[in-house]
Write an enzyme that holds these catalytic residues in place. Sequence first.
Site, PDB file in Angstrom:
ATOM      1  N   ASP A 145       0.853  -1.254  -0.028  1.00 48.80           N
ATOM      2  CA  ASP A 145      -0.211   0.069  -0.043  1.00 48.80           C
ATOM      3  C   ASP A 145       1.025   1.131   0.180  1.00 48.80           C
ATOM      4  OD1 ASP A 145      -2.246   1.718   0.395  1.00 48.80           O
ATOM      5  OD2 ASP A 145      -1.669   1.942   2.596  1.00 48.80           O
ATOM      6  N   ASP A 148      -0.086   5.192   0.965  1.00 48.49           N
ATOM      7  CA  ASP A 148      -0.494   6.205   2.080  1.00 48.49           C
ATOM      8  C   ASP A 148      -0.692   5.585   3.235  1.00 48.49           C
ATOM      9  OD1 ASP A 148      -0.833   8.813   0.464  1.00 48.49           O
ATOM     10  OD2 ASP A 148      -1.940   7.361  -0.570  1.00 48.49           O
ATOM     11  N   ASP A 162      -1.576  -0.675   5.739  1.00 45.81           N
ATOM     12  CA  ASP A 162      -1.954  -0.161   7.269  1.00 45.81           C
ATOM     13  C   ASP A 162      -3.310  -0.205   7.702  1.00 45.81           C
ATOM     14  OD1 ASP A 162      -2.208   1.861   5.410  1.00 45.81           O
ATOM     15  OD2 ASP A 162      -2.302   3.147   7.219  1.00 45.81           O
TER      16      ASP A 162
END
Length: 212
Positions: free
Chosen positions: A7, A9, A159
């Site tokens: 991922d 961001d 995240d």
Amino acid sequence: MKVILFDFDGTIVNSVDAGILITNRLAKEFGFPPFDEETLEELKNLGSRGALKRSQIPVWQLPFLIRRFTYELKQEIPHLKLFPQMQETLLELKQQGYILGIVSTNSVKNIEEFLRVQKLLSVFDVISTNYSLFGKSRLIQKIIRQQKLHPNQVYYVGDETRDIEAAKKSGVRSIAATWGLNSAEILLKYEPDFLINHPTELRNLFIDKAQF
């Protein structure tokens, strides 16, 4: 051959604070209340779907909001930073022969510009994006088909709980990073294959072949 997809961001780039500021600027225009500190703390401990419901963002407006968000974020790229030790970790994984990629709801242009600034563009073999908040599994599956991979060769690092969901739906192994948006507690509830607290743990995980 191992393939590590990331991922962007909240996992590679520390854009959470910038993202919150942009989202709050767009709140009135898109018809949802801005986030205060109490709400933000609450959202960290909710899954992605629960956080979306709690945010009161109209679902039908999500694709438009994400497009607008990525446009606004472009202005922040010169000010965004990598998470500590992320650059060294990525370079070492690449040096060890791993294929690295990015799967994100951000735009390819934003991601490539940030990586260019950080001198990391050549580290990644593939960058795949779309504006669907819960569409990452399709991107992962597309990479698997295009690169002629088997799912057991692929790991996805993210995240948020939606990253774990995307990995499971795609049949790849999930690595949940606790330094981004979601808390360790909520990430664990979604049962990732691995939970890590610092980017350097990726180096240990992948260089120590006994883990696999």
